[in-house]
Design a protein around this motif. Structure first.
Motif, short mmCIF file in Angstrom:
data_model
loop_
_atom_site.label_atom_id
_atom_site.label_comp_id
_atom_site.label_asym_id
_atom_site.label_seq_id
_atom_site.Cartn_x
_atom_site.Cartn_y
_atom_site.Cartn_z
N ILE A 225 26.23 -6.28 -56.42
CA ILE A 225 25.91 -6.07 -57.83
C ILE A 225 25.75 -4.57 -58.11
CG2 ILE A 225 24.30 -6.57 -59.70
CD1 ILE A 225 25.77 -9.02 -58.66
N PRO A 226 26.60 -3.97 -58.95
CA PRO A 226 26.44 -2.54 -59.26
C PRO A 226 25.14 -2.27 -60.00
CG PRO A 226 28.61 -3.35 -59.91
CD PRO A 226 27.77 -4.56 -59.61
N GLY A 227 24.48 -1.20 -59.62
CA GLY A 227 23.31 -0.75 -60.34
C GLY A 227 23.63 0.52 -61.11
N LEU A 228 22.66 1.01 -61.86
CA LEU A 228 22.86 2.21 -62.69
C LEU A 228 21.87 3.29 -62.29
CD1 LEU A 228 23.32 0.64 -66.25
CD2 LEU A 228 25.05 1.08 -64.51
N ARG A 229 22.28 4.54 -62.53
CA ARG A 229 21.40 5.68 -62.31
C ARG A 229 21.67 6.71 -63.40
NH1 ARG A 229 23.01 8.48 -57.28
NH2 ARG A 229 21.74 6.95 -56.13
N VAL B 155 14.14 -19.42 -51.01
CA VAL B 155 15.47 -19.22 -50.40
C VAL B 155 16.43 -18.59 -51.41
CG1 VAL B 155 17.47 -20.39 -49.44
CG2 VAL B 155 15.17 -21.05 -48.71
N LEU B 156 16.45 -19.11 -52.63
CA LEU B 156 17.36 -18.59 -53.64
C LEU B 156 16.98 -17.18 -54.06
CD1 LEU B 156 17.83 -21.75 -55.92
CD2 LEU B 156 19.36 -20.87 -54.14
N PHE B 157 15.70 -16.87 -54.11
CA PHE B 157 15.25 -15.52 -54.44
C PHE B 157 15.71 -14.53 -53.38
CE2 PHE B 157 11.60 -12.38 -54.36
CZ PHE B 157 12.03 -11.66 -55.46
N ALA B 158 15.59 -14.91 -52.11
CA ALA B 158 16.06 -14.05 -51.03
C ALA B 158 17.58 -13.88 -51.10
CB ALA B 158 15.65 -14.63 -49.68
N LEU B 159 18.29 -14.97 -51.40
CA LEU B 159 19.75 -14.91 -51.52
C LEU B 159 20.15 -13.97 -52.66
CD1 LEU B 159 22.57 -15.89 -50.77
CD2 LEU B 159 22.20 -17.87 -52.27
N ALA B 160 19.43 -14.04 -53.78
CA ALA B 160 19.73 -13.14 -54.90
C ALA B 160 19.54 -11.69 -54.50
CB ALA B 160 18.84 -13.49 -56.09
N GLY B 161 18.50 -11.39 -53.70
CA GLY B 161 18.28 -10.03 -53.24
C GLY B 161 19.42 -9.53 -52.37
N VAL B 162 19.90 -10.39 -51.48
CA VAL B 162 21.04 -10.02 -50.63
C VAL B 162 22.28 -9.78 -51.47
CG1 VAL B 162 22.58 -10.84 -48.80
CG2 VAL B 162 20.11 -11.24 -48.63
N TRP B 163 22.50 -10.62 -52.47
CA TRP B 163 23.66 -10.49 -53.36
C TRP B 163 23.59 -9.15 -54.11
CZ3 TRP B 163 25.71 -15.36 -56.26
CH2 TRP B 163 26.97 -15.09 -56.83
N ILE B 164 22.42 -8.81 -54.62
CA ILE B 164 22.27 -7.55 -55.34
C ILE B 164 22.55 -6.37 -54.41
CG2 ILE B 164 20.59 -6.03 -56.49
CD1 ILE B 164 19.27 -8.58 -57.58
N ALA B 165 22.06 -6.45 -53.18
CA ALA B 165 22.24 -5.34 -52.25
C ALA B 165 23.70 -5.12 -51.88
CB ALA B 165 21.43 -5.60 -50.98
N ASN B 166 24.50 -6.18 -51.92
CA ASN B 166 25.87 -6.09 -51.40
C ASN B 166 26.97 -6.23 -52.44
OD1 ASN B 166 25.61 -6.11 -48.24
ND2 ASN B 166 24.11 -7.62 -48.98
N VAL C 104 25.28 8.26 -67.36
CA VAL C 104 24.86 7.24 -66.40
C VAL C 104 26.01 6.97 -65.44
CG1 VAL C 104 24.16 4.82 -66.14
CG2 VAL C 104 23.26 6.19 -68.03
N VAL C 105 25.69 6.78 -64.17
CA VAL C 105 26.66 6.41 -63.17
C VAL C 105 26.35 5.01 -62.65
CG1 VAL C 105 25.33 7.44 -61.28
CG2 VAL C 105 27.80 7.12 -61.01
N ALA C 106 27.39 4.22 -62.37
CA ALA C 106 27.22 2.86 -61.85
C ALA C 106 27.81 2.78 -60.45
CB ALA C 106 27.93 1.86 -62.76
N ALA C 107 27.07 2.13 -59.53
CA ALA C 107 27.54 1.96 -58.15
C ALA C 107 26.71 0.88 -57.48
CB ALA C 107 27.44 3.27 -57.37
N PRO C 108 27.26 0.17 -56.50
CA PRO C 108 26.48 -0.84 -55.77
C PRO C 108 25.28 -0.22 -55.07
CG PRO C 108 28.83 -1.11 -55.35
CD PRO C 108 28.67 0.19 -56.08
N GLY C 109 24.18 -0.95 -55.06
CA GLY C 109 23.00 -0.52 -54.34
C GLY C 109 22.03 0.33 -55.12
#
Length: 382
Positions: A230-234, A217-228, A252-257
């Motif tokens: 947590i900024p990622g990098l490219r 449950v917590l792993f799935a919750l963390a995935g949802v949190w990252i998707a909505n 490098v650019v930072a943006a959610p998703g």
């Protein structure tokens, strides 16, 4: 270097994969030691039961910890900037882990020296700390990797960490820490169900199945949190995998998703989070049915899936920077020299199979249940 059969970019990628193998090896092999330690005060009610629990991991924990040494050594030699930034930035967290891990050998050796309930109870809780605290902090560290760590490089490439210890304990990082604790407790429960019987195995199965479900449950919750949130990098600029290491030679650019870019580019990598989730659920079911071996395998798959999920998500980053994204360490700009990576690969080809063979032999010799009767006949038992 003409005598090296692989180019620099290939060796960098090989060492990224080997680092993943070593981290998975540590999580799977030493992970059940941590889980058993965290479960010790709850699954064992009498001194005889506690001795049984302690002796399920007592003969093997030192060998299992080789994977931690290998992982740290690989980071030091293959990715020196990563070692410098992470071990200096996470200094107090690393100290807490080492302090907790030091309690394990002391607890194993001192517990049986005095036949006194308070003495033995004290060392039982020391073994609990030695299992639960590293499990939590390792997960918190992974959470901070996904969030990004506040550091930058000066023009002379001297790393500067600008964060503090308590800043590492953000809500998302603590969630990642709870995922780690839950999955490692389930992993340890699988070992206890496999190696013990009676009330200890029954309690381990009950607590472990709940922990595995909570971990899923917590792993799935963390995935949802990252998707909505947590900024990622490219990486925006072109990266030459054969160029000398220089963390400042990119944009490098930072943006959610953006942490989901790798899954869009390589759809097969989605198997990693699926393995993490389904492995945890399978572990819960196997523990409920008292199938220790199956539970141990399933929880191991879950741990591997979680580690691969993070690795694929941040690829090619190794340690993102939240304060200066362009200074984030990547696979392509944080490695040792071409020759160093090649020499290390040769050493790994020789020694890793020896470690695997030795580990297989040890577990074959020590197969079977640990019982109170067997401990009474064994002068080497704890």
């Amino acid at each position: 270097m003409d005598f090296i059969p692989f180019d620099y970019a290939t060796l960098r990628l090989v060492w990224w994969l080997l680092l993943g193998v070593l981290l998975i090896g540590f999580a799977v092999m030493d992970g059940f030691d941590l889980g058993v330690g965290a479960l010790l005060p709850f699954v064992a009610r009498t001194d005889a039961e506690r001795r049984v629990v302690v002796n399920t991991i007592g003969p093997v924990w030192e060998g299992n910890q080789v994977w931690l040494i290998l992982g740290g050594g690989a980071i030091f030699a293959a990715f020196p900037p990563l070692y410098a930034v992470s071990f200096s930035g996470f200094y107090l967290a690393m100290f807490a882990i080492l302090f907790a891990l030091i309690l394990r050998p002391v607890g194993f050796k001192f517990r049986g020296k005095i036949d006194d309930p308070r003495w033995r109870g004290t060392w039982d809780w020391a073994l609990f700390i030695g299992g639960a605290v590293p499990a939590l902090i390792f997960g918190v560290a992974v959470g901070n990797v996904l969030l990004g760590v506040p550091y930058h490089f000066e023009p002379n490439l001297r790393p500067v960490y600008t964060g503090g210890f308590f800043a590492l304990l953000s809500p998302f990082a603590l969630l990642a820490g709870l995922v780690s604790v839950a999955l490692l407790v389930a992993h340890g429960a699988g070992m206890l169900v496999l190696k013990t019987d009676g009330p200890v195995a029954a309690r381990a199965a009950r607590y472990g199945s709940l922990a595995a479900l909570l971990g899923a449950v917590l792993f799935a919750l963390a995935g949802v949190w990252i998707a909505n949130g947590i900024p990622g990098l490219r990486i925006e600029s072109l990266v030459d995998g054969n160029a000398p290491s220089n963390p400042l030679a990119k944009s490098v650019v930072a943006a959610p998703g953006l942490w989901f870019d790798s899954y869009r580019a390589m759809p097969a990598t989605v198997l990693a989070p699926i393995a993490g989730l389904l492995g945890a659920l399978a572990s819960a079911l196997a523990l409920h049915r008292r199938r220790g071996g199956l539970a141990l395998v399933a929880s191991g798959v879950s741990l591997a899936g979680v580690i691969l999920t993070v690795g694929f998500a941040i690829f090619p980053f190794l340690l993102p920077s939240s304060s200066m994204p362009s200074a984030s360490l990547t696979l392509w700009d944080a490695s040792s020299s071409h020759l160093t990576l090649w020499i290390m690969l040769l050493a790994t080809i020789v020694f890793l199979p020896l470690i695997l063979a030795y580990t297989t032999w040890v577990y074959r010799v020590l197969r079977g249940k640990v019982t109170a009767d067997s401990l009474g006949d064994n002068p080497n038992a704890y």
